[in-house]
Design a protein around this motif. Structure first.
Motif, PDB file in Angstrom:
ATOM      1  N   LYS A 199     -16.151  63.493   2.221  1.00  0.00           N
ATOM      2  CA  LYS A 199     -17.275  64.426   2.051  1.00  0.00           C
ATOM      3  C   LYS A 199     -16.727  65.829   1.930  1.00  0.00           C
TER       4      LYS A 199
ATOM      5  N   VAL B 179     -26.614  68.102  -0.825  1.00  0.00           N
ATOM      6  CA  VAL B 179     -27.594  69.189  -0.726  1.00  0.00           C
ATOM      7  C   VAL B 179     -27.173  70.387  -1.602  1.00  0.00           C
TER       8      VAL B 179
ATOM      9  N   ASN C 122     -33.829  66.233  -4.262  1.00  0.00           N
ATOM     10  CA  ASN C 122     -33.525  64.990  -4.977  1.00  0.00           C
ATOM     11  C   ASN C 122     -34.076  63.774  -4.231  1.00  0.00           C
TER      12      ASN C 122
ATOM     13  N   GLY D  97     -36.143  63.615  -1.362  1.00  0.00           N
ATOM     14  CA  GLY D  97     -37.527  63.678  -0.885  1.00  0.00           C
ATOM     15  C   GLY D  97     -38.575  63.646  -1.979  1.00  0.00           C
TER      16      GLY D  97
ATOM     17  N   ASP E 235     -40.321  71.851   2.517  1.00  0.00           N
ATOM     18  CA  ASP E 235     -39.029  72.312   2.006  1.00  0.00           C
ATOM     19  C   ASP E 235     -38.459  73.285   3.044  1.00  0.00           C
TER      20      ASP E 235
ATOM     21  N   GLY F 201     -27.770  56.043  -2.862  1.00  0.00           N
ATOM     22  CA  GLY F 201     -27.066  57.024  -3.701  1.00  0.00           C
ATOM     23  C   GLY F 201     -25.626  56.619  -3.955  1.00  0.00           C
TER      24      GLY F 201
HETATM   25  N1  LIG Z   1     -28.594  63.431  -3.176  1.00  0.00           N
HETATM   26  C1  LIG Z   1     -28.118  62.266  -2.741  1.00  0.00           C
HETATM   27  O1  LIG Z   1     -27.739  61.405  -3.527  1.00  0.00           O
HETATM   28  C2  LIG Z   1     -28.073  61.955  -1.288  1.00  0.00           C
HETATM   29  C3  LIG Z   1     -28.612  62.809  -0.342  1.00  0.00           C
HETATM   30  N2  LIG Z   1     -28.596  62.443   0.976  1.00  0.00           N
HETATM   31  C4  LIG Z   1     -29.121  63.324   1.991  1.00  0.00           C
HETATM   32  O2  LIG Z   1     -30.496  63.608   1.764  1.00  0.00           O
HETATM   33  C5  LIG Z   1     -30.807  64.918   2.262  1.00  0.00           C
HETATM   34  C6  LIG Z   1     -31.417  65.742   1.146  1.00  0.00           C
HETATM   35  O3  LIG Z   1     -30.481  65.807   0.080  1.00  0.00           O
HETATM   36  P1  LIG Z   1     -30.924  66.135  -1.413  1.00  0.00           P
HETATM   37  O4  LIG Z   1     -32.323  65.716  -1.613  1.00  0.00           O
HETATM   38  O5  LIG Z   1     -29.866  65.620  -2.287  1.00  0.00           O
HETATM   39  O6  LIG Z   1     -30.810  67.713  -1.386  1.00  0.00           O
HETATM   40  P2  LIG Z   1     -31.561  68.782  -2.319  1.00  0.00           P
HETATM   41  O7  LIG Z   1     -30.700  69.963  -2.306  1.00  0.00           O
HETATM   42  O8  LIG Z   1     -31.956  68.179  -3.610  1.00  0.00           O
HETATM   43  O9  LIG Z   1     -32.911  69.076  -1.502  1.00  0.00           O
HETATM   44  C7  LIG Z   1     -32.868  69.559  -0.186  1.00  0.00           C
HETATM   45  C8  LIG Z   1     -34.296  69.719   0.317  1.00  0.00           C
HETATM   46  O10 LIG Z   1     -34.235  70.060   1.706  1.00  0.00           O
HETATM   47  C9  LIG Z   1     -34.937  71.276   1.914  1.00  0.00           C
HETATM   48  N3  LIG Z   1     -34.321  72.024   3.003  1.00  0.00           N
HETATM   49  C10 LIG Z   1     -33.170  72.733   2.991  1.00  0.00           C
HETATM   50  N4  LIG Z   1     -32.964  73.344   4.161  1.00  0.00           N
HETATM   51  C11 LIG Z   1     -34.019  72.981   4.949  1.00  0.00           C
HETATM   52  C12 LIG Z   1     -34.401  73.299   6.268  1.00  0.00           C
HETATM   53  N5  LIG Z   1     -33.674  74.127   7.030  1.00  0.00           N
HETATM   54  N6  LIG Z   1     -35.544  72.746   6.771  1.00  0.00           N
HETATM   55  C13 LIG Z   1     -36.304  71.924   5.992  1.00  0.00           C
HETATM   56  N7  LIG Z   1     -35.994  71.608   4.715  1.00  0.00           N
HETATM   57  C14 LIG Z   1     -34.871  72.138   4.210  1.00  0.00           C
HETATM   58  C15 LIG Z   1     -34.834  72.023   0.591  1.00  0.00           C
HETATM   59  O11 LIG Z   1     -35.828  73.012   0.473  1.00  0.00           O
HETATM   60  C16 LIG Z   1     -35.026  70.863  -0.381  1.00  0.00           C
HETATM   61  O12 LIG Z   1     -36.388  70.557  -0.538  1.00  0.00           O
HETATM   62  C17 LIG Z   1     -29.482  65.486   2.809  1.00  0.00           C
HETATM   63  O13 LIG Z   1     -29.392  65.219   4.175  1.00  0.00           O
HETATM   64  C18 LIG Z   1     -28.429  64.686   2.043  1.00  0.00           C
HETATM   65  O14 LIG Z   1     -27.203  64.623   2.709  1.00  0.00           O
HETATM   66  C19 LIG Z   1     -28.120  61.236   1.388  1.00  0.00           C
HETATM   67  C20 LIG Z   1     -27.590  60.363   0.487  1.00  0.00           C
HETATM   68  C21 LIG Z   1     -27.465  60.676  -0.906  1.00  0.00           C
END
Ligand SMILES: NC(=O)C1=CN([C@@H]2O[C@H](COP(=O)(O)OP(=O)(O)OC[C@H]3O[C@@H](n4cnc5c(N)ncnc54)[C@H](O)[C@@H]3O)[C@@H](O)[C@H]2O)C=CC1
Ligand SMILES: O=C(O)CCC(=O)C(=O)O
Length: 414
Positions: free
Chosen positions: A106, A147, A221, A223, A242, A344
């Motif tokens: 990571k 993220v 991505n 959510g 968010d 993912g």
């Molecule tokens: N993108 C992927 O393929 C994968 C993602 N994940 C996990 O899923 C989670 C979300 O990742 P993604 O959707 O890819 O990221 P992203 O960057 O696409 O979206 C992140 C979301 O979290 C929100 N956010 C950020 N800081 C925040 C806070 N302090 N309080 C509440 N919301 C907050 C943002 O506004 C956004 O809506 C992370 O924990 C990531 O590690 C896990 C496996 C794979």
């Protein structure tokens, strides 16, 4: 005593418990208790105003006994060494759970892309690859999105690596745009995997998805696609959030409208006045809660106020161990991150396989294989949790850690 919010040490605790349950020696824990390699880099970046700013980045490689290490790269102001280490350990567990020939890796860069221009983000992406290029590669360690990183960032990183190595290297990174060797289905894969786990968990608890009330924290991505899949399956998505706040409607939110209006960082609530806080969101009356944002969101402080009967962790590390204990005692079924979010990396593996063979699959083929892997993993972990009398998190760690432990043993490392 204050609760342990340190992701690294709490992950160590569960790894130790899992290894003990499996009958491994103390030496095996000594090997697996932290990454084999941890590189810290400083990246000089030319900013748009002509100044040079130095950004700090990390790449952790937990255990490469089963194969190359694999895992995403996070661009976030709160990235730190301990978090990156824990995230790399969870990647080892995920690969073990969905049976991929990888160990965990990571990375992250301490920055806030929301405050940067596209050119500055490109410069950070390319600078990060130059700084870690010695220890990564298609047969060494394969990055991916996490993220605040996306397919465009993966494309810049792949281009930079290909320039350094002087050949086209699509298998260096996954989560690329389709035009550069990305896989159909990768963009929605994490949410697809979470959806499969929700359906399976709902069956176990006798909840009909049609009409079930779902709350999703995070609209990026993972959510946003998850909210869409739940909405399309007939569930009522009554809350989303968010980084800036949350939206709540007991009659169900208009997910298609919100998807249409969100920005590339998963921000949507800034368009509304009547928002709630992220803490209020987690405590909304609902059947299924999906944390899909950041870590340490459900803690001993709020675990007793959670209304959902099922929590499916799309985010990495959203629930502390103390909260897991409280919720399990209250009868809440928690499908842990290392299982629920493994869709993912599963499709990233499919992308890497397609890059290596130079032959590409349809989205239907990808989704079918993903479904098969995830159902098998869910059933296995649920069964172990029932027969061994442990919660699904510990059962998942027991399944996940075994592959790295066995591979390390066969290599004669322990
Ligand atoms: N993108 C992927 O393929 C994968 C993602 N994940 C996990 O899923 C989670 C979300 O990742 P993604 O959707 O890819 O990221 P992203 O960057 O696409 O979206 C992140 C979301 O979290 C929100 N956010 C950020 N800081 C925040 C806070 N302090 N309080 C509440 N919301 C907050 C943002 O506004 C956004 O809506 C992370 O924990 C990531 O590690 C896990 C496996 C794979
Ligand atoms: O797609 C990948 O290789 C890694 C995804 C990831 O970083 C994660 O599952 O946390």
């Amino acid at each position: 005593m204050a609760e342990n919010l340190n992701l690294f040490t709490s992950t160590q605790n569960v790894i130790k418990e899992a290894l003990t349950k499996l009958g491994y020696t103390e030496e095996m824990y000594e090997l697996l208790k932290e990454p084999l390699r941890m590189l810290t880099v400083r990246i000089p970046v030319k900013m748009d105003d002509g100044s040079v700013k130095i950004f700090t980045g990390y790449r952790a490689q937990h255990n490469d006994a089963p194969g190359p290490t694999k895992g995403g790269v996070r661009f976030h102001p709160e990235v730190n060494e301990e978090e990156v280490k824990a995230l790399s350990m969870w990647m080892t567990l995920k690969a073990g759970i969905v049976d991929l020939p990888y160990g965990g890796g990571k990375g992250g860069v301490v920055c806030d892309p929301r405050q940067l221009s596209m050119r500055e983000i490109e410069n950070i992406s390319r600078g990060y690859v130059r700084a870690i290029s010695q220890i990564v590669g298609p047969t060494k360690d394969i990055p991916a999105p996490d993220v605040y990183t996306n397919s465009q960032i993966m494309a810049w990183m792949m281009d930079e690596y290909s320039r350094i190595r002087e050949f086209d290297s699509p298998g260096f990174i996954t989560g690329k745009p389709i035009a550069l060797g990305g896989s159909h289905g990768r963009e929605k894969a994490t949410a697809q995997g979470v959806t499969i786990c929700i359906h399976e968990a709902a069956k176990k608890r006798g909840i009909d998805i049609k009409g079930a009330r779902v709350v999703v924290q995070g609209f990026g991505n993972a959510g946003s696609y998850l909210a869409k899949f739940m909405h399309d399956a007939g569930a009522k998505v009554v809350g989303i959030s968010d980084a800036y706040g949350g939206l709540h409607d007991p009659d169900g939110l208009d997910i298609d409208y919100l998807l249409d209006r969100r920005d590339s960082f998963g921000t949507i609530t800034t368009l509304f006045d009547n928002t709630i806080t992220n803490q209020q969101l987690l405590e909304i009356d609902c059947d299924i809660l999906v944390p899909a944002a950041i870590s340490n969101q459900i803690t001993e402080e709020n675990a007793r106020n959670i209304q959902a009967s099922i929590i499916v962790e799309a985010a990495n590390g959203p629930t502390t161990l103390e909260a897991t204990r409280i919720l399990t005692e209250r009868g809440v079924l928690i499908v842990p991150d290392v299982l629920a979010s493994s869709g993912g990396v599963t499709v990233s593996y499919f992308e890497w396989v397609q890059n290596n063979q130079g032959y590409y699959w349809t989205e239907e083929e990808v989704n079918e294989k993903l479904h098969e892997n995830l159902i098998k993993a869910f059933d296995n972990i649920y069964e172990i949790s029932q027969t061994r009398g442990v919660n699904m998190r510990l059962a998942a760690y027991m399944v996940g850690v075994r592959r790295a432990a066995e591979a390390s043993k066969f290599r004669g490392w322990v």
